[in-house]
Design a protein around this motif. Sequence first.
Motif, PDB file in Angstrom:
ATOM      1  N   ILE A  98       0.857  -1.189   0.000  1.00 39.87           N
ATOM      2  CA  ILE A  98       0.000   0.000   0.000  1.00 39.87           C
ATOM      3  C   ILE A  98       0.893   1.239   0.000  1.00 39.87           C
ATOM      4  CG2 ILE A  98      -1.830   1.248   1.189  1.00 39.87           C
ATOM      5  CD1 ILE A  98      -2.556  -1.495   2.517  1.00 39.87           C
ATOM      6  N   LEU A  99       0.939   1.897  -1.128  1.00 39.20           N
ATOM      7  CA  LEU A  99       1.747   3.102  -1.282  1.00 39.20           C
ATOM      8  C   LEU A  99       0.872   4.343  -1.140  1.00 39.20           C
ATOM      9  CD1 LEU A  99       3.740   1.909  -4.421  1.00 39.20           C
ATOM     10  CD2 LEU A  99       4.348   1.627  -1.999  1.00 39.20           C
ATOM     11  N   GLU A 100       1.508   5.481  -0.919  1.00 45.97           N
ATOM     12  CA  GLU A 100       0.759   6.725  -0.741  1.00 45.97           C
ATOM     13  C   GLU A 100      -0.160   7.025  -1.913  1.00 45.97           C
ATOM     14  OE1 GLU A 100       3.271  10.023   0.191  1.00 45.97           O
ATOM     15  OE2 GLU A 100       3.879   9.185   2.120  1.00 45.97           O
ATOM     16  N   ASN A 101       0.276   6.659  -3.108  1.00 44.16           N
ATOM     17  CA  ASN A 101      -0.527   6.988  -4.289  1.00 44.16           C
ATOM     18  C   ASN A 101      -1.371   5.814  -4.787  1.00 44.16           C
ATOM     19  OD1 ASN A 101       1.577   5.458  -5.276  1.00 44.16           O
ATOM     20  ND2 ASN A 101       1.980   6.774  -7.032  1.00 44.16           N
ATOM     21  N   SER A 102      -1.435   4.713  -4.018  1.00 41.07           N
ATOM     22  CA  SER A 102      -2.268   3.566  -4.396  1.00 41.07           C
ATOM     23  C   SER A 102      -3.741   3.897  -4.225  1.00 41.07           C
ATOM     24  CB  SER A 102      -1.967   2.357  -3.503  1.00 41.07           C
ATOM     25  OG  SER A 102      -0.656   1.908  -3.649  1.00 41.07           O
ATOM     26  N   THR A 103      -4.553   3.452  -5.180  1.00 46.01           N
ATOM     27  CA  THR A 103      -6.001   3.502  -4.996  1.00 46.01           C
ATOM     28  C   THR A 103      -6.448   2.125  -4.523  1.00 46.01           C
ATOM     29  OG1 THR A 103      -6.562   2.787  -7.237  1.00 46.01           O
ATOM     30  CG2 THR A 103      -6.274   5.178  -6.877  1.00 46.01           C
ATOM     31  N   LEU A 104      -7.650   2.050  -3.975  1.00 48.74           N
ATOM     32  CA  LEU A 104      -8.166   0.748  -3.574  1.00 48.74           C
ATOM     33  C   LEU A 104      -8.280  -0.170  -4.786  1.00 48.74           C
ATOM     34  CD1 LEU A 104     -10.865   1.814  -0.946  1.00 48.74           C
ATOM     35  CD2 LEU A 104      -8.581   0.881  -0.522  1.00 48.74           C
ATOM     36  N   ALA A 105      -8.657   0.402  -5.924  1.00 46.22           N
ATOM     37  CA  ALA A 105      -8.742  -0.394  -7.160  1.00 46.22           C
ATOM     38  C   ALA A 105      -7.364  -0.918  -7.557  1.00 46.22           C
ATOM     39  CB  ALA A 105      -9.353   0.433  -8.283  1.00 46.22           C
ATOM     40  N   ASP A 106      -6.321  -0.082  -7.425  1.00 49.17           N
ATOM     41  CA  ASP A 106      -4.953  -0.512  -7.727  1.00 49.17           C
ATOM     42  C   ASP A 106      -4.560  -1.730  -6.895  1.00 49.17           C
ATOM     43  OD1 ASP A 106      -4.565   1.685  -9.429  1.00 49.17           O
ATOM     44  OD2 ASP A 106      -3.487   2.849  -7.905  1.00 49.17           O
ATOM     45  N   LEU A 107      -5.103  -1.793  -5.682  1.00 47.67           N
ATOM     46  CA  LEU A 107      -4.750  -2.864  -4.749  1.00 47.67           C
ATOM     47  C   LEU A 107      -5.598  -4.118  -4.954  1.00 47.67           C
ATOM     48  CD1 LEU A 107      -4.330  -0.585  -1.623  1.00 47.67           C
ATOM     49  CD2 LEU A 107      -2.506  -1.603  -3.007  1.00 47.67           C
ATOM     50  N   GLY A 108      -6.506  -4.055  -5.936  1.00 55.92           N
ATOM     51  CA  GLY A 108      -7.309  -5.233  -6.272  1.00 55.92           C
ATOM     52  C   GLY A 108      -8.714  -5.239  -5.711  1.00 55.92           C
ATOM     53  N   ALA A 109      -9.146  -4.144  -5.116  1.00 59.08           N
ATOM     54  CA  ALA A 109     -10.482  -4.090  -4.531  1.00 59.08           C
ATOM     55  C   ALA A 109     -11.532  -3.840  -5.610  1.00 59.08           C
ATOM     56  CB  ALA A 109     -10.552  -2.980  -3.480  1.00 59.08           C
ATOM     57  N   ASP A 110     -12.578  -4.667  -5.620  1.00 63.09           N
ATOM     58  CA  ASP A 110     -13.698  -4.409  -6.518  1.00 63.09           C
ATOM     59  C   ASP A 110     -14.666  -3.450  -5.827  1.00 63.09           C
ATOM     60  OD1 ASP A 110     -15.356  -5.891  -4.750  1.00 63.09           O
ATOM     61  OD2 ASP A 110     -15.200  -7.714  -5.957  1.00 63.09           O
ATOM     62  N   SER A 111     -15.787  -3.149  -6.465  1.00 60.82           N
ATOM     63  CA  SER A 111     -16.697  -2.135  -5.911  1.00 60.82           C
ATOM     64  C   SER A 111     -17.255  -2.545  -4.553  1.00 60.82           C
ATOM     65  CB  SER A 111     -17.824  -1.820  -6.885  1.00 60.82           C
ATOM     66  OG  SER A 111     -18.558  -2.988  -7.188  1.00 60.82           O
ATOM     67  N   PHE A 112     -17.576  -3.820  -4.363  1.00 63.84           N
ATOM     68  CA  PHE A 112     -18.059  -4.284  -3.063  1.00 63.84           C
ATOM     69  C   PHE A 112     -16.965  -4.161  -2.016  1.00 63.84           C
ATOM     70  CE2 PHE A 112     -18.496  -7.579   0.157  1.00 63.84           C
ATOM     71  CZ  PHE A 112     -19.735  -7.234   0.695  1.00 63.84           C
ATOM     72  N   ASP A 113     -15.753  -4.581  -2.375  1.00 61.52           N
ATOM     73  CA  ASP A 113     -14.618  -4.481  -1.454  1.00 61.52           C
ATOM     74  C   ASP A 113     -14.414  -3.045  -0.999  1.00 61.52           C
ATOM     75  OD1 ASP A 113     -13.997  -7.217  -1.741  1.00 61.52           O
ATOM     76  OD2 ASP A 113     -12.551  -6.825  -3.346  1.00 61.52           O
TER      77      ASP A 113
ATOM     78  N   MET B 176      -3.338   8.280   0.546  1.00 60.81           N
ATOM     79  CA  MET B 176      -3.129   9.431   1.434  1.00 60.81           C
ATOM     80  C   MET B 176      -4.359  10.334   1.490  1.00 60.81           C
ATOM     81  SD  MET B 176      -0.486   9.118   3.184  1.00 60.81           S
ATOM     82  CE  MET B 176      -0.488  10.736   3.920  1.00 60.81           C
ATOM     83  N   ARG B 177      -5.091  10.457   0.400  1.00 59.33           N
ATOM     84  CA  ARG B 177      -6.311  11.269   0.433  1.00 59.33           C
ATOM     85  C   ARG B 177      -7.352  10.616   1.341  1.00 59.33           C
ATOM     86  NH1 ARG B 177     -10.771  12.442  -3.777  1.00 59.33           N
ATOM     87  NH2 ARG B 177     -11.914  14.032  -2.647  1.00 59.33           N
ATOM     88  N   LEU B 178      -7.470   9.300   1.251  1.00 54.42           N
ATOM     89  CA  LEU B 178      -8.386   8.587   2.128  1.00 54.42           C
ATOM     90  C   LEU B 178      -7.972   8.782   3.587  1.00 54.42           C
ATOM     91  CD1 LEU B 178     -10.759   6.666   2.529  1.00 54.42           C
ATOM     92  CD2 LEU B 178      -9.190   4.763   2.105  1.00 54.42           C
ATOM     93  N   CYS B 179      -6.682   8.687   3.874  1.00 57.24           N
ATOM     94  CA  CYS B 179      -6.187   8.923   5.240  1.00 57.24           C
ATOM     95  C   CYS B 179      -6.511  10.334   5.709  1.00 57.24           C
ATOM     96  CB  CYS B 179      -4.685   8.695   5.310  1.00 57.24           C
ATOM     97  SG  CYS B 179      -4.217   6.975   5.328  1.00 57.24           S
TER      98      CYS B 179
END
Length: 82
Positions: free
Chosen positions: A27-42, A72-75
């Motif tokens: 999980i990097l500062e510029n990672s999105t949840l989608a980048d990390l493999g999360a689908d819409s439910f996740d 980082m925006r989510l944080c």
Amino acid sequence: MTMCSETVQSKTKKIIAHYLKISEQEILENSTLADLGADSFDRMDIIFQIEKAFHIVIQTDRPDLLYNSRFMRLCNEVENRV
């Protein structure tokens, strides 16, 4: 926008990593949840888990937070509500 504290970053990373079964180092500062493999439910469930852990409410009707937001925006959103 305030800077996200180490505590909020660490706790948020733990929640995301646990939910997605990935290492926190992925999980990097510029990672999105989608980048990390999360689908819409996740993504919705991760937001719920973060809300529960921090006793806050994040507007889930904001698609930018759910789909395109960087870690980082989510944080920062969490930090602003704690």
